[in-house]
Design a protein around this motif. Structure first.
Motif, PDB file in Angstrom:
ATOM      1  N   ARG A 383      -8.615   6.466  -1.039  1.00 24.19           N
ATOM      2  CA  ARG A 383      -8.707   5.139  -1.654  1.00 24.19           C
ATOM      3  C   ARG A 383      -7.672   4.168  -1.070  1.00 24.19           C
ATOM      4  NH1 ARG A 383      -9.141   4.324  -6.508  1.00 24.19           N
ATOM      5  NH2 ARG A 383      -9.819   6.315  -7.371  1.00 24.19           N
ATOM      6  N   ASN A 386      -9.088   1.701   1.523  1.00 24.57           N
ATOM      7  CA  ASN A 386      -9.716   0.537   0.905  1.00 24.57           C
ATOM      8  C   ASN A 386      -8.666  -0.472   0.442  1.00 24.57           C
ATOM      9  OD1 ASN A 386     -12.253  -0.697  -0.468  1.00 24.57           O
ATOM     10  ND2 ASN A 386     -10.800  -0.524  -2.153  1.00 24.57           N
ATOM     11  N   GLY A 425     -17.236  -0.982  -1.223  1.00 22.55           N
ATOM     12  CA  GLY A 425     -16.067  -0.245  -0.774  1.00 22.55           C
ATOM     13  C   GLY A 425     -15.885  -0.373   0.730  1.00 22.55           C
ATOM     14  N   THR A 426     -14.673  -0.105   1.177  1.00 21.68           N
ATOM     15  CA  THR A 426     -14.362  -0.226   2.603  1.00 21.68           C
ATOM     16  C   THR A 426     -14.772   1.003   3.390  1.00 21.68           C
ATOM     17  OG1 THR A 426     -12.481  -1.643   2.069  1.00 21.68           O
ATOM     18  CG2 THR A 426     -12.469  -0.618   4.237  1.00 21.68           C
TER      19      THR A 426
END
Length: 515
Positions: A383, A386, A425-426
């Motif tokens: 995470r 992101n 999301g990235t």
């Protein structure tokens, strides 16, 4: 009523009306004769076989004493009696090494054996149940439109698949017994089954019936307990794919190289796209042609989005025009014959030159992508990749006077206003599925740590819709995404798609060189 009355023809037989196949004994006899013998030597063992064996061993270690049933799935009807090109379920492909389209209805069964006596010293023996090549002396050879050689081409024999994959094979006629024998509560000596569900309805029904018929108390049977068994298998199979082995990494490199070649064809076709009323279809078409030429297929439906369509995250209609002065966002991936796929996005100026505001937005997205790449290190939580991208995008939106609050406020859990223009999301894992490992537990995915062998995307974007009154007019109708495919190594991340230009200057030079 006469014999020829159509009312007497069963409904399921009417699909064969178009074939007008002769039924005489003379025809059958002639069709079964005068064919050259099929005496080809057995094929060599596939490169993937040993890798797939290690994957099966890993799953065997997770579920000793239980029968594991992994279907490939049946053909899927596209229209009436025509099917889509067959693609096996990803869990089946991962554990067998089989890609392409020659194993519809196949099922892999891992049968429990005494501990340590199974394949590779594991707890199971694997058998692939399969519909092999029908002999040319059979009616199936010329009459079965789904599996007959005359209709769909040659299928491998049981011996050929066993030689290629190193897995014991058996005719699919024995599948029902193999799935259901000895099923029952382990407490009374029965065998517990775990199934990859919602792949093949017939196998679902077979397993459900076996479980029900052998339940000790059918009146109090709790089906949710069986659902939990199957969900745990799906979860384990998904988590097994979080770390790619050497063979898988090689397949992804091939898929990404083919994808880069497809993007070059897109840029070459830009003048034709501009001249066509549905230029996005021109873009989609040239990429699809390259995917079929050098790979198996598309890894997913191509997004070919020009102008304001680029602000629609999953725009796959591709019905729009491609206009001089617009940006063209293309999100596409070639699926290799092994079924591993790339997932790459590039945004290019249709006329070859970014406007000032287009370049400003593009550079912000590129900076976010570079920040995410810099954050991606072994041991870093997934995470955090992101988060690194979001920090850059929020800061730029604040600089431009678009954010209604400060970047710090937006980045807080109680804020998130910047996500209006970057709602996805990235990153996501990548492999056999474009969104791979989707059933993995949160603690191993979003909250998991990056590790060597993980393959994932980095794909920030900014999307300013034409009707978005929260942004200045000059930003409206512009969508930019840059997506690269990353392989984590012990030394850090490697951008597998770096061969495709990324900086605005390089993109402009690339477009100019190909036009």
């Amino acid at each position: 009523m006469s014999v020829s009355d159509p009312a007497e023809q069963p409904l399921q037989d009417r699909v064969n009306n178009r074939s007008q196949r002769p039924t005489s004994e003379a025809f059958r006899s002639f069709m079964a004769s005068q064919w050259a013998p099929a005496d080809a030597p057995l094929p060599e063992r596939d490169e993937v076989a040993d890798f797939a064996a290690r994957r099966r061993r890993a799953i065997s270690d997770r579920f000793p004493g239980e029968r594991l049933v992994i279907p490939a799935g049946p053909p899927k009807v596209r229209s009436n009696d025509t099917d889509y090109r067959f693609r096996p379920h990803s869990a089946f492909a991962h554990l067998t090494g089989l890609g392409l389209d020659h194993e519809p209805d196949a099922v892999l069964i891992l049968e429990p054996v005494d501990e340590g006596t199974g394949d590779g010293g594991g707890h199971h023996s694997a058998t692939l149940y399969f519909r092999p090549l029908a002999g040319r002396d059979t009616e199936q050879f010329y009459a079965d439109a789904r599996s007959g050689e005359f209709w769909v081409g040659a299928r491998p024999t049981l011996a050929e698949l066993e030689a290629r994959l190193g897995i014991a094979t058996a005719h699919i006629d024995g599948l029902e017994v193999a799935v259901t024998k000895g099923v029952g509560s382990p407490a009374i000596g029965g065998i517990s089954i775990r199934l990859v569900r919602k792949v093949d309805e017939n196998i679902d029904a077979l397993v459900d019936t076996a479980r029900y018929n052998t339940a000790q108390d059918q009146d109090t049977l709790d089906l949710s307990e069986f659902d939990a068994l199957d969900e745990q298998l799906a979860e384990a199979l998904s988590e097994l794919r979080l770390i790619k082995d050497e063979w898988e990494a090689g397949q992804m490199r091939e898929a990404i190289a083919a994808t880069a070649a497809g993007f070059e064809e897109i840029v070459k076709a830009l003048p034709r796209a501009v001249a066509h009323r549905r230029g996005e279809r021109v873009v989609e078409g040239v990429f699809f042609a390259k995917a079929r030429e050098v790979g198996n297929d598309l890894g997913y439906e191509t997004i070919a989005a020009a102008g304001n369509n680029a602000t629609v995250l999953h725009w796959i209609r591709n019905t729009g025009s491609v206009r001089d002065g617009d940006l063209l966002l293309v999100d596409a991936g070639v699926e290799a014959e092994s079924l591993y796929t790339a997932d790459v996005t590039r945004t290019v100026p249709v006329n070859g030159t970014f406007s000032e505001v287009q370049r400003r937005i593009y550079q912000a997205v590129l900076d976010a992508a570079d920040a995410a790449f810099a954050a991606a290190k072994p041991g870093v939580k997934f995470r955090q990749v992101n988060a690194a991208a979001m920090e850059v995008l929020a800061a730029r939106l604040e600089e431009w006077g678009i954010l209604p609050v400060t970047a710090a406020e937006a980045l807080s859990d109680s804020g998130q206003q910047h996500r209006r223009w970057m709602p996805h999301g990235t990153s996501h894992h990548l492999g056999l599925d474009v969104h791979d490992c989707a059933q993995a537990r949160r603690e191993l995915y979003l909250d998991g740590e990056l590790a060597p062998g993980m393959a994932f995307t980095i794909e920030p974007g900014l999307y300013f819709k034409a009707e978005d009154l929260a942004v200045p007019e000059e930003y409206r109708g512009i969508g930019v995404r840059i997506e690269d495919d990353i392989l984590m190594t012990t030394e850090g991340p490697v951008n597998l798609s770096a061969a495709l230009p990324r900086t605005p200057d390089d993109v402009e030079a690339w477009v100019a060189s190909l036009r």
